[in-house]
Design an enzyme around this catalytic site. Structure first.
Site, mmCIF file in Angstrom:
data_model
loop_
_atom_site.group_PDB
_atom_site.id
_atom_site.type_symbol
_atom_site.label_atom_id
_atom_site.label_comp_id
_atom_site.label_asym_id
_atom_site.label_seq_id
_atom_site.Cartn_x
_atom_site.Cartn_y
_atom_site.Cartn_z
ATOM 1 N N LYS A 1 0.843 -1.198 0.000
ATOM 2 C CA LYS A 1 0.000 0.000 0.000
ATOM 3 C C LYS A 1 0.874 1.242 0.000
ATOM 4 O O LYS A 1 2.078 1.181 0.233
ATOM 5 C CB LYS A 1 -0.913 -0.011 1.226
ATOM 6 C CG LYS A 1 -0.167 0.022 2.552
ATOM 7 C CD LYS A 1 -1.112 0.015 3.737
ATOM 8 C CE LYS A 1 -0.330 0.063 5.049
ATOM 9 N NZ LYS A 1 -1.201 0.183 6.220
ATOM 10 N N ARG B 1 -9.446 0.987 16.137
ATOM 11 C CA ARG B 1 -9.543 1.535 14.797
ATOM 12 C C ARG B 1 -10.617 0.710 14.106
ATOM 13 O O ARG B 1 -11.645 0.437 14.703
ATOM 14 C CB ARG B 1 -8.159 1.440 14.120
ATOM 15 C CG ARG B 1 -7.907 2.507 13.078
ATOM 16 C CD ARG B 1 -6.455 2.566 12.657
ATOM 17 N NE ARG B 1 -5.950 1.310 12.104
ATOM 18 C CZ ARG B 1 -4.744 1.164 11.571
ATOM 19 N NH1 ARG B 1 -3.914 2.179 11.527
ATOM 20 N NH2 ARG B 1 -4.354 0.006 11.095
ATOM 21 N N TYR C 1 13.062 32.328 0.406
ATOM 22 C CA TYR C 1 11.805 33.012 0.673
ATOM 23 C C TYR C 1 11.754 33.578 2.095
ATOM 24 O O TYR C 1 12.246 32.968 3.047
ATOM 25 C CB TYR C 1 10.632 32.042 0.487
ATOM 26 C CG TYR C 1 10.235 31.813 -0.954
ATOM 27 C CD1 TYR C 1 9.865 32.877 -1.777
ATOM 28 C CD2 TYR C 1 10.215 30.526 -1.486
ATOM 29 C CE1 TYR C 1 9.491 32.653 -3.088
ATOM 30 C CE2 TYR C 1 9.844 30.295 -2.799
ATOM 31 C CZ TYR C 1 9.489 31.369 -3.601
ATOM 32 O OH TYR C 1 9.131 31.159 -4.912
ATOM 33 N N MET D 1 9.316 24.901 -3.120
ATOM 34 C CA MET D 1 8.512 23.821 -3.676
ATOM 35 C C MET D 1 9.370 22.833 -4.456
ATOM 36 O O MET D 1 9.205 21.611 -4.331
ATOM 37 C CB MET D 1 7.406 24.364 -4.587
ATOM 38 C CG MET D 1 6.553 23.262 -5.210
ATOM 39 S SD MET D 1 5.278 23.904 -6.307
ATOM 40 C CE MET D 1 4.126 24.606 -5.115
#
Length: 818
Positions: free
Chosen positions: A492, A590, A713, A762
């Site tokens: 997964k 859960r 930044y 980014m």
């Protein structure tokens, strides 16, 4: 795989084995130790080797059913009577017997054998030396880096009657190993490349390791080494018959004195003195390691009386070697396996095994050049090549080179071109979409140009995934389990960030019993790629039950709402006996049925024939915390009680599983019928595991920032003094968490730590390299060890799972297999 011709009784004599079977005169032509690589079964001997993480005896029954009839075993309790048509060689130690077979086979050959060892450079020296000798000799050598106790045996068994010289490397990791390899290789010429700290953990000192490695050269006629490695030189006590052939930059009395090295942008000119005669050779490298490796080559070639002109011609052929198979995404939803740096028949078999393993239901395509490194006459080589490709069901062959063109008529599925340029001009004629493509060629054909055309373009940041490490981790966990315990592997979340279907193919090849994904879409994608292994879906959406059923996915069921929705869909489709996996909550709080619901659950399932219980499972909340054993014991007891209750009322068998990765390590007694292997497979959580992933980038630009100026930044960082910074093309969109900004995170450049400064952007970040010698284009490592990942997680106050799964899918995954 190896090729020769002995009767099975002769092999029994080679390894002092007891023969038991029906035909002692059965001819054996090949020995295999990996049952998955068995393509033909007649005249083969399977050696069942017991290792720390595997036992070959487990695969004998499966091979026998397929028609295999010859086995070497070392399990005294193995019931040979269950296999009445088989021949068995009974030994005390399968590996030792295998090595004795190789040793006796080697003794049949009276040809020069070159043995190579050292801390670094063994494989490169072996490969380059084979290139340099290919015009003088027919050569037998290790495929790839097959230099272990098993790998050397496989390699030496490849010697056949036409070979004129052998070139074999030997690697060790502990005392007592080299003497065994010496007995197998029996070298007449030795090369000691260098000494360093690699694989030193099982030696008390560097001197002890040198002494162990020197055992390879017992009785050699010639020993090549660098006299400037003082520890090696001081340890050598040659036998009277051994000629020492040393090169040196410091001692002008050495066999080969290095007078001067002129390192230029793309080459080096070596000025050397041999027997008072000055010689000059040009090599296509300028790095220190390659220069050292080439000096070993030149020494060896001179000692073999090869003329200077021929030496220079062979040095011109050398190129950097990719020592591992690379698996990358290619254009048109295809896979590209790049092995474009060697062209011998043994390494082609290895590459075709990998192609078979990874192809799934994709079309198999092989782009091959003329095989330069075989020494086999073309009339004999091409029928072998055709049969080999057919045995791996290669559907399309593209042959490049004059020899391929001459023999094109032999292949029913082959298009041939005389040169790489000619193929490149005609690539538009081929539909290579939805294919698994093997690219393998001799260096002179420059197949890297083809790779550049076929590869999916990426930016400079990549996640390298080591499939060998994944295999080792898988078998490590298997070694902790009973033989009959099944293993479900979590793939997964993009296989914890490493790449879903490539890992799934690899696990299927290694006989994982189940795979598990989080969502139906993930399972559907694996089925599209040809994965046949049962797949459990952990969190199926009720609106996708139709697609789940169509693709034979098995749902986790944790509520009556889900159960009734699935039953309704199955009834609509007129299906029965569909496998489901019941999740029960024993303390995780859960997903899962509560213990109070079990009676009603059993009653409901019993009344609906559409449903079949495949497994019942639960999830441990604190298996990694050994100080919380009491709670885990309560969970295991409750799970056992629930399973007993279900078994008493539902008579059809089902699997039971509760252990995750840390549970396998800490609570092996609770393995039940199956375990679920997650992050442990990927190298996190146990000191015995191998790290399997490396996140790498490169330096895009270097610049100076004067004192007082800001970086990045929001001007979050100011330089107190003039500093040098490197800009790296990896940012938070790639998975480098922005919380690592401004000194909290570090990367590694040329072996040194470089702090991240300013805010991570980014698509890039900036690091301080004021104290690091670095250039634009140098490699940057974000992580390549388990410790790096754990340190990053600690810096972020999170867990390694998050670090791994945050690597975005725009970061290219490159899969490596040695």
């Amino acid at each position: 795989m190896t090729s020769f011709s002995y009767t099975i009784q002769q092999l029994a004599n080679f390894c002092n084995a007891q023969f038991k079977g029906v035909s002692p005169d059965e001819l054996i032509h090949q020995v295999i130790i990996d049952s998955r690589k068995a393509k033909h079964f007649s005249h083969h001997l399977f050696v069942a080797i017991k290792g720390p993480h595997h036992d070959g005896h487990q695969f004998i029954e499966e091979l026998y059913k397929k028609g295999f009839r010859n086995f070497l075993i070392s399990n005294a309790d193995f019931k040979t009577s269950d296999f009445p048509q088989a021949n068995f060689l009974l030994t005390n130690d399968g590996l030792e017997a295998f090595q004795n077979i190789a040793r006796n086979h080697r003794s049949q050959f009276q040809i020069p054998i070159i043995g190579i060892t050292g801390s670094n450079g063994k494989t490169i020296v072996k490969e380059w030396l084979s290139i340099c000798l290919q015009n003088q000799y027919k050569i037998c050598k290790n495929p790839k880096s097959y230099n272990s106790q098993v790998g050397v045996s496989i390699s030496v068994l490849g010697l056949n009657s036409g070979d004129e010289i052998g070139v074999f490397e030997a690697g060790i990791s502990q005392k007592g190993e080299m003497e065994k390899l010496q007995n197998i290789i029996q070298p007449s010429i030795g090369i000691f490349t260098n000494i360093g700290q690699a694989h030193s953990e099982n030696f008390n000192s560097l001197e002890e390791k040198i002494k162990e490695k020197l055992k390879l050269f017992s009785g050699v006629e010639k020993l090549i080494y660098c006299k400037d490695h003082k520890e090696i030189h001081d340890a050598i006590s040659p036998e009277d018959s051994t000629e020492l052939i040393a090169w040196s930059k410091q001692d002008d009395t050495a066999f080969l004195y290095v007078k001067h090295i002129n390192q230029r942008a793309d080459k080096s000119i070596l000025t050397l003195i041999h027997k008072a005669t000055e010689k000059s050779f040009t090599i296509p490298f300028n790095d220190e390691a390659s220069i050292e490796n080439c000096l070993h080559l030149i020494c060896t070639l001179i000692s073999l009386n090869i003329r200077d002109k021929e030496i220079q011609n062979s040095l011109n052929l050398l190129q950097p070697l990719a020592m591992r198979l690379e698996l990358k995404e290619a254009k048109g939803n295809s896979l590209l396996i790049n092995d474009a740096y060697s062209s011998d028949i043994d390494s082609l078999k290895i590459a075709l095994d990998f192609l078979h393993q990874q192809s799934g239901n994709a079309k198999k395509v092989a782009i091959l050049s003329d095989l330069d490194e075989t020494g086999i006459p073309k009339a004999e080589l091409f029928p072998k090549l055709m049969n080999l490709l057919d045995s791996y069901d290669v559907e399309q062959v593209i042959g490049i080179g004059a020899n391929f063109s001459d023999y094109q008529a032999m292949f029913s599925n082959c298009t041939c071109y005389k040169s790489t340029d000619e193929f490149i001009e005609n690539t538009a004629d081929f539909d290579l979409s939805n294919s698994a493509i093997l690219l393998k060629g001799a260096r002179r054909f420059q197949f890297e140009r083809i790779a550049e055309i076929l590869e999916q373009k990426i930016h400079e940041t990549v996640l390298e995934v080591n499939l060998n490490a994944i295999s080792e981790n898988f078998h490590y966990y298997k070694s902790l389990l009973k033989k009959e315990t099944k293993v479900m592997v979590m793939v997964k979340a993009f296989s914890y960030g490493t790449g879903s279907y490539e890992i799934a193919h690899h696990l299927e090849y290694h006989n994982a019993d189940y795979l598990a994904v989080a969502y139906v879409d993930e399972g559907f994608a694996l089925r599209k790629k040809g994965i046949q292994t049962p797949i459990m879906v952990l969190n199926p959406d009720g609106t996708q039950f139709k697609q789940l059923i169509e693709h034979h996915l098995e749902p986790e069921i944790y509520s009556f709402r889900q159960l009734k929705a699935l039953q309704h869909e199955l009834k609509r489709l007129n299906l029965s006996d569909y496998p489901i996996h019941l999740k029960v909550d024993t303390g995780m709080r859960r997903l899962g049925f509560e213990s109070a619901e079990i009676d009603g659950l059993i009653s409901w399932i019993s009344q609906h024939k559409e449903i079949r219980l495949a497994s019942v499972f639960s999830h441990l909340a604190s298996s990694e915390n050994i100080e919380d054993k009491n709670f885990t014991a309560i969970q295991i007891d409750e799970f056992t009680s629930i399973c007993n209750e279900i078994e008493s009322k539902i008579k059809t068998p089902f699997l039971k599983h509760i252990l995750n990765s840390s549970g396998i390590t800490n609570y092996t007694e609770a393995q039940f019928d199956m375990v679920r292997l997650g992050i442990g497979l990927y190298g996190i959580g146990d000191e015995n595991l191998q790290n399997c992933s490396s996140l790498k980038s490169m330096i895009s630009q270097i610049k100076e920032v004067p004192a007082g100026e800001s970086v990045g930044y929001n001007r979050a960082y100011y330089a107190d003094e003039t500093i040098r910074i490197a800009i790296i093309p990896i940012g938070y969109a790639d998975g480098l968490n922005r919380a690592l900004s401004n000194g909290k995170g570090q990367v590694h450049i040329n072996g040194k730590k470089a702090s991240i400064i300013g805010n991570i952007c980014m698509d890039m970040c900036m690091v301080d390299i004021s104290l690091i010698e670095a250039q634009e284009g140098d490699e940057v490592i974000v992580w390549n060890t388990q410790k790096h990942i754990l340190d990053l997680a600690k810096s972020l106050n999170t867990i390694p799972y998050e670090v791994l799964t945050n690597v975005s899918q725009r970061v290219k995954r490159v899969f490596l297999q040695e």
